[in-house]
Design a protein around this motif. Structure first.
Motif, PDB file in Angstrom:
ATOM      1  N   ALA A   1     -12.351   8.601  12.955  1.00  0.00           N
ATOM      2  CA  ALA A   1     -11.022   8.960  12.446  1.00  0.00           C
ATOM      3  C   ALA A   1     -11.094  10.131  11.475  1.00  0.00           C
ATOM      4  O   ALA A   1     -12.110  10.345  10.815  1.00  0.00           O
ATOM      5  N   HIS A   2     -10.002  10.859  11.409  1.00  0.00           N
ATOM      6  CA  HIS A   2      -9.895  11.950  10.440  1.00  0.00           C
ATOM      7  C   HIS A   2      -8.446  12.050   9.974  1.00  0.00           C
ATOM      8  O   HIS A   2      -7.514  11.998  10.779  1.00  0.00           O
ATOM      9  N   SER A   3      -8.262  12.184   8.663  1.00  0.00           N
ATOM     10  CA  SER A   3      -6.939  12.362   8.081  1.00  0.00           C
ATOM     11  C   SER A   3      -6.745  13.842   7.752  1.00  0.00           C
ATOM     12  O   SER A   3      -7.528  14.413   6.993  1.00  0.00           O
ATOM     13  N   PHE A   4      -5.732  14.446   8.351  1.00  0.00           N
ATOM     14  CA  PHE A   4      -5.465  15.871   8.155  1.00  0.00           C
ATOM     15  C   PHE A   4      -4.347  16.045   7.120  1.00  0.00           C
ATOM     16  O   PHE A   4      -3.359  15.305   7.120  1.00  0.00           O
ATOM     17  N   ASP A   5      -4.524  17.044   6.276  1.00  0.00           N
ATOM     18  CA  ASP A   5      -3.665  17.219   5.106  1.00  0.00           C
ATOM     19  C   ASP A   5      -2.365  17.962   5.440  1.00  0.00           C
ATOM     20  O   ASP A   5      -2.070  19.007   4.871  1.00  0.00           O
TER      21      ASP A   5
ATOM     22  N   GLN B   1      -3.999  24.291  12.092  1.00  0.00           N
ATOM     23  CA  GLN B   1      -4.256  22.849  12.120  1.00  0.00           C
ATOM     24  C   GLN B   1      -4.794  22.412  13.479  1.00  0.00           C
ATOM     25  O   GLN B   1      -5.666  21.533  13.559  1.00  0.00           O
ATOM     26  N   LYS B   2      -4.287  23.027  14.544  1.00  0.00           N
ATOM     27  CA  LYS B   2      -4.769  22.709  15.892  1.00  0.00           C
ATOM     28  C   LYS B   2      -6.264  23.020  16.016  1.00  0.00           C
ATOM     29  O   LYS B   2      -7.016  22.253  16.633  1.00  0.00           O
ATOM     30  N   GLU B   3      -6.681  24.123  15.422  1.00  0.00           N
ATOM     31  CA  GLU B   3      -8.104  24.484  15.454  1.00  0.00           C
ATOM     32  C   GLU B   3      -8.950  23.467  14.687  1.00  0.00           C
ATOM     33  O   GLU B   3     -10.061  23.118  15.103  1.00  0.00           O
ATOM     34  N   LYS B   4      -8.428  22.975  13.554  1.00  0.00           N
ATOM     35  CA  LYS B   4      -9.142  21.963  12.763  1.00  0.00           C
ATOM     36  C   LYS B   4      -9.272  20.657  13.553  1.00  0.00           C
ATOM     37  O   LYS B   4     -10.326  20.005  13.542  1.00  0.00           O
ATOM     38  N   ILE B   5      -8.181  20.292  14.225  1.00  0.00           N
ATOM     39  CA  ILE B   5      -8.201  19.061  15.027  1.00  0.00           C
ATOM     40  C   ILE B   5      -9.167  19.211  16.194  1.00  0.00           C
ATOM     41  O   ILE B   5      -9.948  18.297  16.494  1.00  0.00           O
TER      42      ILE B   5
ATOM     43  N   GLY C   1       3.117  12.920   4.701  1.00  0.00           N
ATOM     44  CA  GLY C   1       2.236  13.797   3.936  1.00  0.00           C
ATOM     45  C   GLY C   1       0.875  14.016   4.552  1.00  0.00           C
ATOM     46  O   GLY C   1       0.110  14.866   4.096  1.00  0.00           O
ATOM     47  N   SER C   2       0.553  13.250   5.588  1.00  0.00           N
ATOM     48  CA  SER C   2      -0.727  13.432   6.282  1.00  0.00           C
ATOM     49  C   SER C   2      -0.567  13.033   7.741  1.00  0.00           C
ATOM     50  O   SER C   2       0.379  12.349   8.105  1.00  0.00           O
ATOM     51  N   THR C   3      -1.522  13.472   8.548  1.00  0.00           N
ATOM     52  CA  THR C   3      -1.532  13.126   9.970  1.00  0.00           C
ATOM     53  C   THR C   3      -2.915  12.606  10.314  1.00  0.00           C
ATOM     54  O   THR C   3      -3.919  13.266  10.027  1.00  0.00           O
ATOM     55  N   GLU C   4      -2.952  11.409  10.906  1.00  0.00           N
ATOM     56  CA  GLU C   4      -4.233  10.794  11.252  1.00  0.00           C
ATOM     57  C   GLU C   4      -4.484  10.882  12.756  1.00  0.00           C
ATOM     58  O   GLU C   4      -3.577  10.627  13.554  1.00  0.00           O
TER      59      GLU C   4
ATOM     60  N   VAL D   1       0.845  -1.197   0.000  1.00  0.00           N
ATOM     61  CA  VAL D   1       0.000   0.000   0.000  1.00  0.00           C
ATOM     62  C   VAL D   1       0.878   1.244   0.000  1.00  0.00           C
ATOM     63  O   VAL D   1       2.029   1.227   0.443  1.00  0.00           O
ATOM     64  N   THR D   2       0.310   2.320  -0.505  1.00  0.00           N
ATOM     65  CA  THR D   2       1.006   3.604  -0.493  1.00  0.00           C
ATOM     66  C   THR D   2      -0.022   4.687  -0.159  1.00  0.00           C
ATOM     67  O   THR D   2      -1.219   4.494  -0.370  1.00  0.00           O
ATOM     68  N   THR D   3       0.474   5.809   0.370  1.00  0.00           N
ATOM     69  CA  THR D   3      -0.444   6.724   1.045  1.00  0.00           C
ATOM     70  C   THR D   3      -0.415   8.163   0.505  1.00  0.00           C
ATOM     71  O   THR D   3      -0.566   8.365  -0.686  1.00  0.00           O
ATOM     72  N   ALA D   4      -0.235   9.132   1.399  1.00  0.00           N
ATOM     73  CA  ALA D   4      -0.489  10.544   1.081  1.00  0.00           C
ATOM     74  C   ALA D   4       0.251  11.072  -0.147  1.00  0.00           C
ATOM     75  O   ALA D   4      -0.348  11.750  -0.981  1.00  0.00           O
ATOM     76  N   ALA D   5       1.544  10.803  -0.244  1.00  0.00           N
ATOM     77  CA  ALA D   5       2.313  11.346  -1.370  1.00  0.00           C
ATOM     78  C   ALA D   5       1.736  10.873  -2.699  1.00  0.00           C
ATOM     79  O   ALA D   5       1.591  11.656  -3.642  1.00  0.00           O
ATOM     80  N   MET D   6       1.410   9.584  -2.755  1.00  0.00           N
ATOM     81  CA  MET D   6       0.873   9.038  -4.006  1.00  0.00           C
ATOM     82  C   MET D   6      -0.553   9.506  -4.246  1.00  0.00           C
ATOM     83  O   MET D   6      -0.986   9.633  -5.396  1.00  0.00           O
ATOM     84  N   ARG D   7      -1.282   9.781  -3.170  1.00  0.00           N
ATOM     85  CA  ARG D   7      -2.637  10.328  -3.328  1.00  0.00           C
ATOM     86  C   ARG D   7      -2.582  11.710  -3.968  1.00  0.00           C
ATOM     87  O   ARG D   7      -3.471  12.100  -4.714  1.00  0.00           O
ATOM     88  N   LYS D   8      -1.539  12.460  -3.649  1.00  0.00           N
ATOM     89  CA  LYS D   8      -1.427  13.839  -4.120  1.00  0.00           C
ATOM     90  C   LYS D   8      -0.747  13.967  -5.482  1.00  0.00           C
ATOM     91  O   LYS D   8      -0.986  14.928  -6.208  1.00  0.00           O
TER      92      LYS D   8
END
Length: 306
Positions: free
Chosen positions: A154-158, A181-185, A140-143, A76-83
């Motif tokens: 769950a939420h994945s932050f960009d 980002q803290k406010e979004k979290i 590339g992301s923070t979960e 599997v591959t994640t954020a970088a490949m998603r972008k």
């Protein structure tokens, strides 16, 4: 069912391989390498030729080290490949050169699989796994995952250590963005309407494990996941690490964190500290288990049902 599975996690910065025993729930072999796949992604929107070459070399090296059939690996591959705009052609290139067939997973699936690994790890370490907030700091992301018994949100932050480092060169800009980002979290957590007082704070991925290792007197070359697993990290430990890096040479820092991580570790600590502040927690449990372990365990469970 298959007794063994091989899982691969190709992240924005790291490449991690695992051979896992489904019967004993044990790691048989592993391989880790920093490949810097997201280098230049912020500027170009693409995975560079240089990064592709590093990934191919890492895959071929891992095949020799771990001894597995590339076509059978669950990759599997994640954020970088998603972008990345060129993700389709890059993954085709990887398959042609190595035989490994990668799947791009979204943030929700990444969170689910990482949570699965952490649930198993907490039970293995004999730590209460009923209520906890899980932080997974990626390149590339923070979960952020809030687990309540058999349910989770769950939420994945960009944002991640690589993309945030490459986007911001001045601390002022970085910390401004971290405040946003803290406010979004906080907004995500508030929307759950859960009192997190009784929830433990669990953290996985390279930044938390590096801080825990340094606290325990380890460096990159003496790193022992079995000792790091279950270690407690607090805000003072983060500040201590920042001071160590501030007063150390590049060579000394590389010995502590490993090649390819020097430029990102400080930002990783800032992100980690920000989550401490949002959650209002004094300490966090650190685990080495993450996405690749989750992919392996998930495959074992699916094989059991077949």
């Amino acid at each position: 069912m298959k007794n063994e599975v091989v899982s691969i996690d190709l992240g924005s910065n790291s490449f991690r391989v695992l051979k896992y025993d489904c019967i004993k729930n044990e790691i048989l072999a592993e391989y880790n390498e920093v490949v810097g796949m997201a280098d230049g992604l912020v500027d170009t929107g693409e995975i560079s030729k240089e990064a592709q070459g590093r990934v191919v070399n890492a895959i071929l090296h891992s095949i020799d080290e771990v001894k597995y059939e590339s076509k059978n690996a669950i990759a599997v591959t994640t954020a970088a490949m998603r972008k990345a705009k060129n993700s389709e052609e890059v993954l085709k290139y990887f398959k042609e050169k190595t035989g490994v067939d990668f799947s791009i997973i979204d943030g929700k699936e990444e969170a689910r699989l990482t949570l699965l690994a952490v649930q198993y790890a907490l039970k293995r370490e004999k730590i209460d796994s009923s209520k906890f907030v899980l932080l997974d700091i990626g390149g590339g992301s923070t979960e952020i995952i809030v687990n309540t018994n058999d349910k989770y949100e769950a939420h994945s932050f960009d944002f991640g250590i690589v993309t945030m480092t490459q986007t911001y060169f001045k601390y002022h800009d970085l910390h401004n963005d971290l405040d946003i980002q803290k406010e979004k979290i906080k907004s995500f957590l508030d929307s759950l309407d859960i009192d997190l007082t009784d929830y433990s704070f669990v953290a996985t991925a390279g930044t938390p494990t590096t801080i825990a290792a340094i606290k325990l007197g380890q460096d990159f070359f003496s790193y022992d996941r079995n000792i790091v697993n279950g270690a407690l990290v607090n805000l003072k430990d983060l500040e201590d690490c920042l001071k160590i890096f501030e007063n150390s040479s590049q060579e000394e820092i590389m010995k502590l964190v490993g090649k390819g991580r020097i430029e990102f570790i400080e930002v990783g600590i800032f992100i980690y500290r920000a989550i401490f502040e949002v959650l209002n927690k004094k300490e966090s449990i650190v685990l080495d288990d993450g996405l690749r372990e989750g992919v392996a365990i998930n495959s074992c469970l699916l094989n059991t049902k077949c």
